[in-house]
Write an enzyme that holds these catalytic residues in place. Structure first.
Site, short mmCIF file in Angstrom:
data_model
loop_
_atom_site.label_atom_id
_atom_site.label_comp_id
_atom_site.label_asym_id
_atom_site.label_seq_id
_atom_site.Cartn_x
_atom_site.Cartn_y
_atom_site.Cartn_z
N ASP A 132 0.87 -1.32 0.01
CA ASP A 132 0.21 -0.01 0.02
C ASP A 132 0.96 1.17 -0.03
OD1 ASP A 132 -2.40 1.52 -0.07
OD2 ASP A 132 -2.72 1.42 2.14
N CYS A 242 -18.92 -2.24 6.31
CA CYS A 242 -19.27 -3.08 5.09
C CYS A 242 -18.51 -4.48 5.43
CB CYS A 242 -18.78 -2.59 4.03
SG CYS A 242 -17.05 -2.29 3.76
#
Length: 351
Positions: A132, A242
């Site tokens: 990342d 989520c």
């Protein structure tokens, strides 16, 4: 190589080719709609994200790695436990992945060790490790290499591990046999789309980062948009909704590494106590943590907002006092969010 990866704490590794041209149109459309918000680096690198051989010349294969991050002591009913935190307005909620050591540091070091092990057996080879940390289409590479499929929330999902894992990559100049991708298993489920507090998942597989709580509390540097502030609730760093609602996360795995165990103060702590942290205390408590990257000012901004949401619900005078203590903060950003938070008391008629 799989055995070496397991020894280093990785749950799975895979291999992808470097032809990601099929993903370019989707990336361009996402950027064109401004869904990346203030993440200018997403647009600055453009299609290099989808062209590994341009990012690292000579790359012919990409090794992908998955590392589970649920803390070792996570309860069996952890999803319910985390949803319950959101019902306690005076508690500050930090995303699960950020309660331990910074994953960038953990994965990068272990991916390098994996590369070193490979070099011992095949000789020196060109490679570069990513976690990342560069223009890399992580989820696309992970899906192509069999780590899982892209869920409707845009995260990678695995039948064996849900989505509670980190991803890392090693770009290599060695041709390796590609892993087989897996089919998707979201079916007609829309739980992640429906549960998103800010409706950031504007359609299945499409995320508007500008509305995402993780983006707003971490990547976004300025004021939180007024219309979204009440929707953040008591989330002060990231958002897991989520993932909490996803049925596949009943298979999420605990990490064998102590690095991701929960740090004191980052789980179950009250907003008032967190808001009282001085900059020195913030830096000390977040040393080696991903939270440190947002800095003390944004930390206070996020907590001030959460305190305002809690004040609207509880009317607790201790919240009012904590906010007033920072009403003259040197940062205009903090002062504005404190003023908004105090105004929530007036809105509920408790002035």
């Amino acid at each position: 190589m799989r055995d070496w990866a397991r020894e280093l704490g990785f749950s799975q590794i895979g291999v992808s080719g470097v032809d990601l041209s099929a993903a370019e149109a989707g990336l361009q459309a996402w950027l064109a709609r401004g869904f990346h918000g203030e993440m200018d680096y997403m647009a600055a690198h453009g299609l290099r994200r989808a062209r590994p051989a341009e990012l690292v010349p000579g790359t012919v294969s990409v090794i992908t790695a998955r590392m589970d991050y649920l803390p070792s002591g996570t309860a069996e009913d952890w999803q319910a436990v985390e949803f319950e935190r959101l019902q306690r307005p005076q508690e500050g909620v930090v995303s699960l992945y950020a309660r331990g050591r910074d994953y960038h540091k953990v994965l990068r070091a272990r991916l390098q060790k994996l590369s070193d092990r490979m070099a011992e057996h095949i000789g020196p080879f060109g490679h570069r490790v990513f976690t990342d940390s560069a223009p890399v289409l992580e989820a696309e590479l992970a899906a192509r290499s069999g780590q899982g499929w892209r869920g409707k929330h845009t995260l990678v999902l695995s039948r064996e591990a849900g989505s509670m894992f980190f991803l890392g990559e090693i770009y290599v100049d060695v041709a390796l046999p590609a892993s087989q991708p897996v089919s998707g298993h979201c079916g007609s489920c829309s739980a992640c789309v429906d549960v998103c507090p800010t409706q950031a998942i504007v359609a299945p597989y499409r995320l508007d980062a500008r509305r995402c709580i993780s983006y707003l509390t971490i990547e976004h540097a300025g004021p939180i948009p007024l219309e979204l502030r009440p929707l953040l609730g008591n989330r002060i760093y990231g958002c897991d909704d989520c993932q909490l609602i996803c049925p596949w996360n009943k298979f999420a795995q605990r990490s064998p590494l102590p690095d991701f165990d929960v740090r004191e103060g980052l789980s179950g702590n009250g907003l008032v106590a967190l808001f009282a942290w001085s900059e020195a205390e913030f830096l000390q408590r977040t040393e080696g943590s991903p939270i440190r990257r947002i800095g003390h000012t944004r930390w206070l901004r996020n907590i001030a907002l959460a305190l305002g949401n809690a004040l609207r619900v509880t009317g607790d005078p201790a919240i009012v006092e904590a906010l007033r203590q920072r009403a003259s903060d040197p940062s205009e950003l903090v002062r504005e969010h404190v003023a908004w938070a105090l105004a929530q008391q007036t809105e509920t008629g408790q002035a």
